[in-house]
Design a protein around this motif. Structure first.
Motif, PDB file in Angstrom:
ATOM      1  N   ILE A 127       0.877  -1.134   0.018  1.00 44.27           N
ATOM      2  CA  ILE A 127       0.021  -0.060   0.019  1.00 44.27           C
ATOM      3  C   ILE A 127       0.955   1.183   0.052  1.00 44.27           C
ATOM      4  N   ALA A 128       1.862   1.134   0.485  1.00 46.75           N
ATOM      5  CA  ALA A 128       2.802   2.404   0.747  1.00 46.75           C
ATOM      6  C   ALA A 128       3.692   2.786  -0.342  1.00 46.75           C
ATOM      7  N   ILE A 129       3.995   1.684  -1.297  1.00 44.11           N
ATOM      8  CA  ILE A 129       4.370   1.823  -2.662  1.00 44.11           C
ATOM      9  C   ILE A 129       3.604   2.277  -3.533  1.00 44.11           C
ATOM     10  N   CYS A 130       2.233   1.830  -3.273  1.00 45.13           N
ATOM     11  CA  CYS A 130       1.222   2.490  -4.341  1.00 45.13           C
ATOM     12  C   CYS A 130       1.114   3.977  -3.916  1.00 45.13           C
ATOM     13  N   GLN A 131       1.144   4.461  -2.892  1.00 50.04           N
ATOM     14  CA  GLN A 131       0.916   5.897  -2.431  1.00 50.04           C
ATOM     15  C   GLN A 131       2.155   6.480  -2.912  1.00 50.04           C
ATOM     16  N   LYS A 132       3.294   6.258  -2.922  1.00 44.06           N
ATOM     17  CA  LYS A 132       4.306   6.735  -3.503  1.00 44.06           C
ATOM     18  C   LYS A 132       4.292   6.728  -5.035  1.00 44.06           C
ATOM     19  N   LEU A 176     -11.782  -1.476   0.274  1.00 45.74           N
ATOM     20  CA  LEU A 176     -10.615  -0.610   0.663  1.00 45.74           C
ATOM     21  C   LEU A 176      -9.745  -0.394  -0.585  1.00 45.74           C
ATOM     22  N   MET A 177      -9.559  -1.442  -1.158  1.00 45.12           N
ATOM     23  CA  MET A 177      -8.691  -1.195  -2.611  1.00 45.12           C
ATOM     24  C   MET A 177      -9.057  -0.249  -3.591  1.00 45.12           C
ATOM     25  N   GLY A 178     -10.433  -0.020  -3.584  1.00 43.48           N
ATOM     26  CA  GLY A 178     -10.909   0.923  -4.696  1.00 43.48           C
ATOM     27  C   GLY A 178     -10.972   2.349  -3.822  1.00 43.48           C
ATOM     28  N   GLN A 179     -10.655   2.615  -2.761  1.00 42.63           N
ATOM     29  CA  GLN A 179     -10.031   3.909  -2.063  1.00 42.63           C
ATOM     30  C   GLN A 179      -8.782   4.327  -1.759  1.00 42.63           C
ATOM     31  N   ASP A 180      -8.167   2.982  -2.066  1.00 46.11           N
ATOM     32  CA  ASP A 180      -6.512   3.338  -1.669  1.00 46.11           C
ATOM     33  C   ASP A 180      -5.765   3.924  -2.786  1.00 46.11           C
ATOM     34  N   THR A 181      -6.427   4.415  -3.602  1.00 46.94           N
ATOM     35  CA  THR A 181      -5.678   4.821  -4.937  1.00 46.94           C
ATOM     36  C   THR A 181      -4.605   3.851  -5.476  1.00 46.94           C
TER      37      THR A 181
END
Lengths: 444, 302
Positions: A174-179, A243-248
């Motif tokens: 998730i952190a990688i996706c945010q970066k 949540l995956m749909g909201q986690d960008t």
């Protein structure tokens, strides 16, 4: 006056006619007995396989003198529809290739497939192969390639450029996706508009959740002792997938087609994508002009619910392709010979090598020249070879179940306000509605 | 004098026996490929047929009760009605508007009429594939155009957003279908005698008044074709939806026709699907006959 049945001249003529007729009929009879006059109609969904499997089909024709009429009906989910129509109209192919989840068990349940339990290759079925080939304890299909469920492919250049490491846990992922999002890059390419790619996510998450939180769920659900709404595994799954749909993690997943998502990935617009081992050769330079020169790809196990160690993410295996014979075929002998021929270790090895299957549903076959991406994945993750979760998940629920699930995932990921309780309630309703169809289904 | 046998086909419509024989091949084909399968469909609507096996068990009204009892059935109905109303209004209003604008003589008008007919030459399936690219979220023409015009905030995943997906499909169908309606209305306008307009002008009627009191009543035969045609086309919509969204995202564009296909092939619930088809048939029949009767009353009044 003595009555004579025929005059001598007429008798000679009649005798000649009888002799010629008998000779012709013997000739025709002999001709009919020749295998060369037998045509086997075989259908598949993959147009490329006509060329890919031509050497095997030609060798079969040469050995058994049976003409193979090999047809690719339609790619994608339309194949199952077309096959269904062919069976309903009484015009099925003699032999059919069946996709994972494309109605093999439905055809078996409707008694449309030939019982293969007495075939010589049965003794070579692996546990994983047997589980996918069986319906109510009877073998109806011959499993060919056994694959691991979808894995995550990533753009190594992009990861290096942004200083990202391969994630080994869900929080790292998730952190990688945010970066990646912050850098303006699509983290994970997803072709949800075509619906079936949603399965690359849910078919990875459900086995992991079931394995950890509720291992006997499907048996209990079938017996009416539990529900989706009351299962901790399904609560966990529903929460995470919503949540995956909201986690960008994705960008416009429900507006993107599968080919578009592949393009996003190979053009460097997306950093990751999920796919099976069959897609590995596509990424290694064989995608044609769409591949950018700097495109380099690596892969890692989808890190959902990694347990004891970084490499402990559970990875289910599934049978990719199966062969079956229509119960109503008039070419039963030739069809059985075709399956036997395909089951021979050299031919099955050729098949799994073409489709990059790490292993086969029958023992004795070995892939040679596996793509490095496939061999890399085989070193990591836990490959469940005792059960094929892919088939198991499909056979443990009625046919309407995954459509309901993916409709709800679509609602969640397109901002239609899906909740955990709503999703689980929908799944219970779908299960209850389709439950009468499930006659002693093979349960996970 | 030799008496000619006559066959009464309908009230006030009789033909000779010899002529009736010529109808037999057509009627036989119609019976074999329309009446017989349709009759079969009505039968299967009362069974639990799974679409695979030759046998089916009679279940009475169970399929119909399931349709009317389930709230899930109403979502495709609502979507179908929205699509029908949307395309019905737009096809007729735009078709009539274009016909009025392009009615006349002159090279420019002829050229424009030909240009507007181009979409009609394409199949709706091919058009849907092209518009799929136009609505594509990243490389789609529409979003690129918006970015070019510095209107990036208006960008949408047009076919992936439940609020815009259906209307994007409506736009595609209207783009492709308007020309046909324009053509029918143009033919109707050509039949309006110009002396009526001249007489009304002499009596002091303005263009709006002339339109409502001369053009519209004279176009009733065209309305009799266009309105039922658009309603029937809207209610049975399948191809454009299947190609552009497959009923998604999340069932937001699921119509009755796509639901029938899904129930048959995905759920192996062909009996229920056929019952849905019967409901769709009833809706179409009511809409078509109702609209014809309504427009005919309007015609009589004038």
């Amino acid at each position: 006056m003595k009555h004579r049945f025929l005059r001598p001249r007429h008798r000679r003529v009649a005798l000649t006619v009888v002799v010629i007729g008998a000779s012709l009929s013997v000739g025709v009879g002999l001709g009919a007995a020749k295998p060369a006059d037998v045509t086997l109609n075989i259908t598949t969904w993959n147009p490329q396989s006509i060329d890919q499997l031509k050497p095997i089909n030609d060798a079969f024709t040469a050995k058994y003198h049976v003409t193979v009429n090999f047809q690719a009906l339609s790619p994608g989910s339309d194949y199952a529809n077309l096959i269904g129509t062919r069976f309903a109209s009484g015009n099925p192919p003699d032999v059919l290739f069946i996709q994972r989840g494309a109605g093999g068990s439905t055809l078996a349940a409707s008694k449309q497939l030939l019982n293969l339990s007495n075939q010589p290759w049965i003794s070579r079925l692996t546990p994983a192969g047997r589980s996918s080939a069986s319906y109510n304890g009877t073998i109806y299909t011959m499993p060919l390639d056994v694959n691991f469920q979808d894995t995550v492919y990533y753009n190594t250049e992009l990861f290096n450029k942004l200083g990202l490491n391969v994630p080994t846990s869900w929080s790292q992922f998730i952190a990688i996706c945010q970066k990646l999002n912050a850098a303006g890059i699509v983290p994970l390419a997803m072709g949800g508009k075509d619906t079936w790619p949603l399965g690359t996510i849910d078919q990875n998450m459900i086995p992991a959740d079931i394995r950890r939180y509720d291992p006997t769920f499907f048996a209990k659900r079938y017996a009416g002792k539990t529900t989706f709404s009351s299962s901790p595994a399904w609560h966990h799954f529903a929460r995470d997938i919503i949540l995956m749909g909201q986690d960008t993690i994705f960008h416009d997943p429900m507006a993107t087609t599968w080919p578009d998502s592949v393009n996003e990935f190979v053009q460097g617009k997306a950093a990751m994508m999920i796919g099976g081992n069959w897609i590995a050769p596509v990424f290694n330079g064989t995608y044609g002009q769409a591949t950018v020169p700097s495109f380099k790809v690596g892969d890692f196990v989808f890190p959902y619910l990694a347990r004891h160690s970084p490499n402990d993410a559970f990875m289910a295996v599934t049978v990719g392709t199966q062969l079956a014979i229509a119960a109503s075929t008039k070419q039963k002998k030739a069809a059985e010979e075709y399956l036997n021929f395909f089951a021979s270790p050299p031919n099955l090895s050729k098949f799994i090598t073409i489709y990059q299957g790490p292993t086969a549903g029958l023992s004795g076959a070995h892939a040679t020249g596996l793509d490095p991406l496939v061999t890399n994945i085989l070193k990591t993750g836990i490959l469940s070879t005792k059960r094929t979760f892919g088939e198991c998940l499909i056979n443990s629920v009625p046919s309407n179940f995954y459509d309901t699930l993916r409709t709800d995932i679509g609602k969640a990921w397109s901002g239609q306000g899906m909740t955990v309780s709503q999703m689980l309630s929908d799944l219970d309703n779908a299960y209850n509605q389709g439950r009468p169809q499930m006659t002693k289904a093979y349960l996970c | 004098m030799r008496r000619v046998s006559r066959v009464r086909l309908a009230r006030g419509f009789r033909i000779g026996l010899g002529e009736a024989i010529f109808l037999v091949p057509g009627l036989a084909l119609f019976g074999a490929f329309v009446v017989w399968p349709s009759g079969h469909a009505f039968y299967y609507a009362f069974t639990n047929w799974n679409g695979f096996t030759p046998s089916a068990t009679w279940v009475g009204l169970r399929n119909f009760r399931a349709i009317f009892a389930s709230s899930a059935s109403w979502s495709p109905v609502a979507t179908t009605l929205k699509y029908t109303v949307g395309t019905g209004i737009l096809l007729n209003v735009l078709g009539l508007g274009l016909a009025l604008a392009l009615n006349g003589t002159g090279r420019l008008l002829s050229l424009l009429r030909s240009l507007f007919l181009i979409p009609l030459t394409l199949s709706l399936v091919a058009t849907s594939y092209v518009w799929n690219f136009i609505f594509s979220p990243d490389q789609g023409t529409l979003n690129r155009l918006l970015r070019m015009l510095h209107l990036g905030s208006l960008q949408r995943p047009w076919l992936g957003d439940p609020h815009t997906a259906l209307w994007s499909i409506v736009a595609t169908a209207v783009w492709q279908g308007t020309a046909l309606f324009m053509l029918i209305y143009l033919a109707g306008l050509q039949g309006v005698p110009s002396d009526l307009h001249e007489a009304a002008s002499l009596d002091g009627a303005g263009p709006v008044r002339r339109f409502w009191h001369i053009t519209v009543p004279m176009l009733v035969p065209a309305f009799l074709i266009c309105i039922p045609f658009s309603l029937i086309g809207g209610l049975k919509v399948f191809d454009v939806v299947q190609v552009m969204t497959g009923g998604g995202p999340g069932g937001a564009t699921e119509t009755l026709a796509t639901a029938v296909v899904k129930q048959t092939f995905t759920y192996q619930n062909a009996g229920y699907a056929t019952a849905l088809g019967v409901v769709l048939f009833a809706m179409t029949l009511i809409a078509a006959v109702g609209s014809i009767l309504l427009i005919r009353r309007f015609e009589v009044r004038h």
